[in-house]
Enzyme design. Structure first.
Site, PDB file in Angstrom:
ATOM      1  N   TYR A 139      -3.149   0.075  -6.373  1.00 53.54           N
ATOM      2  CA  TYR A 139      -2.830   1.194  -5.710  1.00 53.54           C
ATOM      3  C   TYR A 139      -2.918   0.898  -4.163  1.00 53.54           C
ATOM      4  CZ  TYR A 139      -3.088   6.198  -3.937  1.00 53.54           C
ATOM      5  OH  TYR A 139      -2.934   7.337  -3.113  1.00 53.54           O
ATOM      6  N   LYS A 167       0.491   1.387  -8.357  1.00 55.60           N
ATOM      7  CA  LYS A 167       1.208   2.455  -7.854  1.00 55.60           C
ATOM      8  C   LYS A 167       1.674   1.899  -6.371  1.00 55.60           C
ATOM      9  CE  LYS A 167      -0.001   7.175  -6.058  1.00 55.60           C
ATOM     10  NZ  LYS A 167      -1.024   7.976  -5.990  1.00 55.60           N
TER      11      LYS A 167
END
EC number: 4.3.3.7
Length: 299
Positions: A139, A167
């Site tokens: 992330y 992400k």
């Protein structure tokens, strides 16, 4: 529909409901999780940024993981937000989550301490090796963490068998271009910004970790599937239709606006925990206008 990617196309970064006393409302979390799956979510991130992880205790997070997994079963991927800026804490949290039968873990770039790239590599590698049976999604969100995970570092991490996705929430489409060139096709890239889903799909992303899918999950599924089918005009039409809502959901710090939007739609999800505060009247009105335009709300 079988999912070609590790966690599907549309993953909702789920809000955490609270009751009137400010305690986690696990029953509402379960109802919300089921609703989101029924509205097109292939996966759910629990206790991420949108879930207010900084103000949840570890005991609350663990119980949320259990509750949501119990509610949705195998109908959607349940991804635990167990990242930390302390490697030992991230390992312990991820190992605990792995015992619950979850489908993956979201691992944020360590925040505040700003490790160099070699430190980021060592951090994520240590977590991956300590939890070999749990798929990990990296992330990258430098606007919150103060440090960016570079594509070259991601490529090194992608050689680890359980590091399967990222992400990408830097707001930088060029980052996705660089990632796609360096990574195998089996490694999934998810947009971390609803408004950049279509541009990132165009350069090699597979889906989105979404806030807007609380409200427009079917439309986001339709957008991605239209693009995959080569119907770019339809994908563009949906993007422009949803764009005002995408922007309204970030008029102030996430998840303040999406919580207000869900309240407008009748969900009793309580107030955000301090230091976050409820949405202003102006933001609520902007959200109401967007939802009305989309046919989702009537005052």
């Amino acid at each position: 529909m079988p999912q070609p990617y590790p966690f599907g196309r549309v993953i909702t970064a789920m809000i955490t409901p609270f009751n009137a006393e400010g305690q986690v409302a696990y029953d509402i979390a379960q109802s919300l999780a089921v609703h989101l799956v029924e509205q097109g979510s292939d996966g759910l991130v629990i206790c991420g940024t949108t879930g207010e992880s900084p103000t949840l205790t570890w005991e609350e997070e663990l119980q949320l993981f259990r509750a949501v997994k119990e509610a949705v079963g195998d109908r959607a991927a349940v991804i635990a937000g167990t990242g930390s800026n302390c490697t030992r804490e991230a390992i312990a949290a991820t190992q605990s989550a792995a015992t619950l039968g979850l489908n993956g873990s979201l691992q944020v770039v360590p925040y505040y301490n700003k490790p160099p790239q070699e430190g980021l590599y060592a951090h994520f590698r240590a977590i991956a090796e300590a939890c070999p049976d749990l798929p990990l999604m990296l992330y990258n969100i430098p606007g919150r963490t103060g440090q960016s995970l570079q594509p070259e570092t991601v490529a090194r991490l992608a050689s680890l068998p359980n590091v399967v996705a990222i992400k990408a929430a830097s707001g930088n489409v060029e980052e996705v271009s660089a990632l796609r060139q360096l990574l195998p096709d089996s490694f999934a890239i998810y947009s971390g910004d609803d408004s950049l889903t279509l541009p990132m799909l165009a350069v090699g992303a597979q889906g989105v970790v979404s806030v807007a899918s609380h409200l427009v999950g079917p439309q986001l599924q339709a957008l991605i599937q239209a693009f995959e089918a080569g119907n770019v005009a339809r994908a563009q039409q949906l993007h422009h239709q949803l764009y005002p809502l995408f922007k309204a959901l970030f008029l102030t710090t996430n998840p303040i606006p999406v919580r207000a939007a869900m309240e407008l739609l009748g969900w009793s999800i309580g107030l955000p925990r301090l230091p976050l505060v409820p949405a202003s009247a102006e933001i609520r009105q902007a959200l109401a206008s967007c939802l009305t335009e989309l046919g989702l709300y009537t005052a």
